[in-house]
Design an enzyme around this catalytic site. Structure first.
Site, PDB file in Angstrom:
ATOM      1  N   LYS A 173      70.172  28.837 -94.924  1.00 39.09           N
ATOM      2  CA  LYS A 173      71.114  29.100 -93.838  1.00 39.09           C
ATOM      3  C   LYS A 173      72.293  29.927 -94.322  1.00 39.09           C
ATOM      4  CE  LYS A 173      71.372  24.710 -93.629  1.00 39.09           C
ATOM      5  NZ  LYS A 173      71.666  23.299 -93.352  1.00 39.09           N
ATOM      6  N   THR A 204      83.283  23.669 -87.288  1.00 48.63           N
ATOM      7  CA  THR A 204      81.854  23.728 -87.631  1.00 48.63           C
ATOM      8  C   THR A 204      81.349  22.414 -88.241  1.00 48.63           C
ATOM      9  OG1 THR A 204      82.419  24.622 -89.798  1.00 48.63           O
ATOM     10  CG2 THR A 204      81.914  26.229 -88.068  1.00 48.63           C
ATOM     11  N   GLY A 206      79.245  19.524 -88.758  1.00 45.10           N
ATOM     12  CA  GLY A 206      77.939  19.094 -88.268  1.00 45.10           C
ATOM     13  C   GLY A 206      76.980  20.204 -87.875  1.00 45.10           C
ATOM     14  N   THR A 207      77.278  21.447 -88.240  1.00 43.58           N
ATOM     15  CA  THR A 207      76.351  22.546 -87.881  1.00 43.58           C
ATOM     16  C   THR A 207      74.978  22.348 -88.521  1.00 43.58           C
ATOM     17  OG1 THR A 207      77.405  23.807 -89.657  1.00 43.58           O
ATOM     18  CG2 THR A 207      77.992  24.422 -87.399  1.00 43.58           C
ATOM     19  N   GLY A 208      74.982  21.926 -89.788  1.00 40.90           N
ATOM     20  CA  GLY A 208      73.704  21.757 -90.499  1.00 40.90           C
ATOM     21  C   GLY A 208      72.862  20.644 -89.886  1.00 40.90           C
ATOM     22  N   CYS A 209      73.511  19.514 -89.571  1.00 40.14           N
ATOM     23  CA  CYS A 209      72.798  18.374 -88.964  1.00 40.14           C
ATOM     24  C   CYS A 209      72.234  18.795 -87.610  1.00 40.14           C
ATOM     25  CB  CYS A 209      73.750  17.198 -88.748  1.00 40.14           C
ATOM     26  SG  CYS A 209      74.580  16.668 -90.243  1.00 40.14           S
TER      27      CYS A 209
HETATM   28  N1  LIG Z   1      80.606  30.558 -87.646  1.00 37.77           N
HETATM   29  C1  LIG Z   1      79.319  30.519 -87.340  1.00 37.77           C
HETATM   30  N2  LIG Z   1      78.815  31.276 -86.322  1.00 37.77           N
HETATM   31  C2  LIG Z   1      77.514  31.223 -85.982  1.00 37.77           C
HETATM   32  N3  LIG Z   1      76.607  30.451 -86.609  1.00 37.77           N
HETATM   33  C3  LIG Z   1      77.047  29.686 -87.631  1.00 37.77           C
HETATM   34  C4  LIG Z   1      78.412  29.663 -88.063  1.00 37.77           C
HETATM   35  N4  LIG Z   1      78.536  28.782 -89.100  1.00 37.77           N
HETATM   36  C5  LIG Z   1      77.316  28.269 -89.315  1.00 37.77           C
HETATM   37  N5  LIG Z   1      76.411  28.831 -88.459  1.00 37.77           N
HETATM   38  C6  LIG Z   1      74.985  28.530 -88.352  1.00 37.77           C
HETATM   39  O1  LIG Z   1      74.869  27.113 -88.346  1.00 37.77           O
HETATM   40  C7  LIG Z   1      73.645  26.712 -88.932  1.00 37.77           C
HETATM   41  C8  LIG Z   1      73.944  25.713 -90.026  1.00 37.77           C
HETATM   42  O2  LIG Z   1      74.394  26.451 -91.131  1.00 37.77           O
HETATM   43  P1  LIG Z   1      75.456  25.984 -92.191  1.00 37.77           P
HETATM   44  O3  LIG Z   1      75.372  26.965 -93.313  1.00 37.77           O
HETATM   45  O4  LIG Z   1      76.776  25.796 -91.534  1.00 37.77           O
HETATM   46  O5  LIG Z   1      74.846  24.596 -92.581  1.00 37.77           O
HETATM   47  P2  LIG Z   1      75.412  23.478 -93.477  1.00 37.77           P
HETATM   48  O6  LIG Z   1      76.373  24.029 -94.464  1.00 37.77           O
HETATM   49  O7  LIG Z   1      74.262  22.699 -93.988  1.00 37.77           O
HETATM   50  O8  LIG Z   1      76.187  22.602 -92.444  1.00 37.77           O
HETATM   51  P3  LIG Z   1      77.126  21.347 -92.763  1.00 37.77           P
HETATM   52  O9  LIG Z   1      78.427  21.965 -93.144  1.00 37.77           O
HETATM   53  O10 LIG Z   1      77.144  20.618 -91.474  1.00 37.77           O
HETATM   54  O11 LIG Z   1      76.471  20.594 -93.902  1.00 37.77           O
HETATM   55  C9  LIG Z   1      72.963  28.005 -89.412  1.00 37.77           C
HETATM   56  O12 LIG Z   1      72.056  28.444 -88.433  1.00 37.77           O
HETATM   57  C10 LIG Z   1      74.139  28.965 -89.548  1.00 37.77           C
HETATM   58  O13 LIG Z   1      73.731  30.309 -89.475  1.00 37.77           O
HETATM   59  C1  LIG Z   2      76.776  11.403 -92.417  1.00 39.65           C
HETATM   60  C2  LIG Z   2      76.895  12.843 -92.712  1.00 39.65           C
HETATM   61  N1  LIG Z   2      75.768  13.581 -92.883  1.00 39.65           N
HETATM   62  C3  LIG Z   2      75.851  14.905 -93.134  1.00 39.65           C
HETATM   63  C4  LIG Z   2      77.083  15.529 -93.224  1.00 39.65           C
HETATM   64  C5  LIG Z   2      77.126  17.011 -93.541  1.00 39.65           C
HETATM   65  O1  LIG Z   2      78.046  17.712 -92.893  1.00 39.65           O
HETATM   66  C6  LIG Z   2      78.228  14.727 -93.038  1.00 39.65           C
HETATM   67  N2  LIG Z   2      79.475  15.253 -93.087  1.00 39.65           N
HETATM   68  N3  LIG Z   2      78.101  13.408 -92.782  1.00 39.65           N
END
Ligand SMILES: Nc1ncnc2c1ncn2[C@@H]1O[C@H](COP(=O)(O)OP(=O)(O)OP(=O)(O)O)[C@@H](O)[C@H]1O
Ligand SMILES: Cc1ncc(CO)c(N)n1
Length: 263
Positions: A173, A204, A206-209
């Protein structure tokens, strides 16, 4: 109705973890279930405490779920210890779980480590081989591959190294990249880029979850992996674009943005 199970940590502030996953699954019109690996005390400003469940109790949650309402897809998020990773791997094999999405959560958006050191190896050894797709962000992919990711070609090189541990897809990602929000999928020797609209929103949490549970929801509904990722990304971008602004730090997304017209 199709069903999705999330195996992850609880975020009491509702923006990430189990809470983000269940909101995402519900927003896709599916039935969500959860097996909780840990309670976290966190909010938009940081993670203040983690209390892990026992292996025995996690196994019991998984038995209750799989023996009664069989999930059409499973998403795995924060699992902080080796013991819990082993329990999950054994249960997924025992119940022949399908459509498995592994989000190798290592560090929270706010920078706290969510994985014990010995768990990283267990994640790679026990869960990666079972996954249909794993979804590291750029820093996680750097740790897993041992190389720095800067240029477009680096995504491919890192994915090929990680692919030695899994027969499934590797979605790296690009949300942490500055210029764009493009994600890269390496699947059985083929490369796919998913171009995203970068949203200028600092909220942002929780974007990854959200992305990984949206992928699991789309897989449960019968979509192919590339199509599931495309749709999940569209959902996530909309939830970010909605511009919700809660809390003093990096706030949560609006999962219900498509339902606004009902109110
Ligand atoms: N500012 C943004 N605009 C558009 N898409 C975004 C943005 N930030 C993250 N994304 C998208 O969100 C999704 C999750 O990516 P991200 O890299 O944020 O995950 P992550 O780091 O695992 O998340 P978390 O911080 O919740 O653990 C991907 O599809 C990424 O391209
Ligand atoms: C419980 C939990 N899972 C995943 C993440 C990743 O953002 C978080 N902040 N908290």
């Amino acid at each position: 109705m199709k069903t999705v199970l999330t195996i992850a940590g609880s975020d009491c502030s509702g923006g990430a973890g189990i809470q983000a996953d269940l909101k995402t699954i519900a927003a896709h019109g599916l039935y969500g279930m959860s097996a909780i690996t840990a309670l976290t005390a966190q909010n938009t400003t940081g993670v203040y405490g983690i209390s892990e469940t026992t292996g025995e109790f996690l196994a019991s949650q998984l038995d209750c779920i799989f023996q009664d309402i069989y999930p059409d897809a499973v998403k795995i998020g924060m699992v902080s210890s080796r013991e819990l990773i082993h329990v999950i791997a054994e249960k997924l094999k025992e119940y022949k779980a399908k459509n498995i999405v592994v989000d190798p959560v290592m560090v929270s958006t706010s920078g706290s480590r969510l994985l014990k050191d010995d768990a990283e190896e267990a994640l790679e050894e026990c869960l990666f081989p079972l996954a249909d797709v794993i979804t590291p962000n750029v820093p996680e992919a750097e740790v897993l591959s041992g190389i720095k990711i800067r240029e477009r070609e680096d995504f491919c090189q890192a994915a090929k190294i990680i692919a030695q541990k899994t027969a499934g897809g590797i979605l790296i990602k690009g949300g942490h990249q500055i210029e764009d929000a493009n994600d890269y999928l390496y699947l059985k020797g083929e490369e796919h880029w998913f171009s995203g609209r970068r949203v200028n929103n600092p909220n942002t949490h929780g974007t990854g979850c959200t992305l990984s549970s949206a992928i699991a929801s789309n897989l449960a509904a019968g979509n192919s992996l590339p199509e599931s990722i495309r749709k999940a990304k569209e959902y996530l971008t909309g939830a970010l674009e909605d511009g919700l602004n809660l809390g003093a730090g990096s706030g949560p997304l609006n999962h219900m943005y498509r339902l606004k017209d009902l109110l």
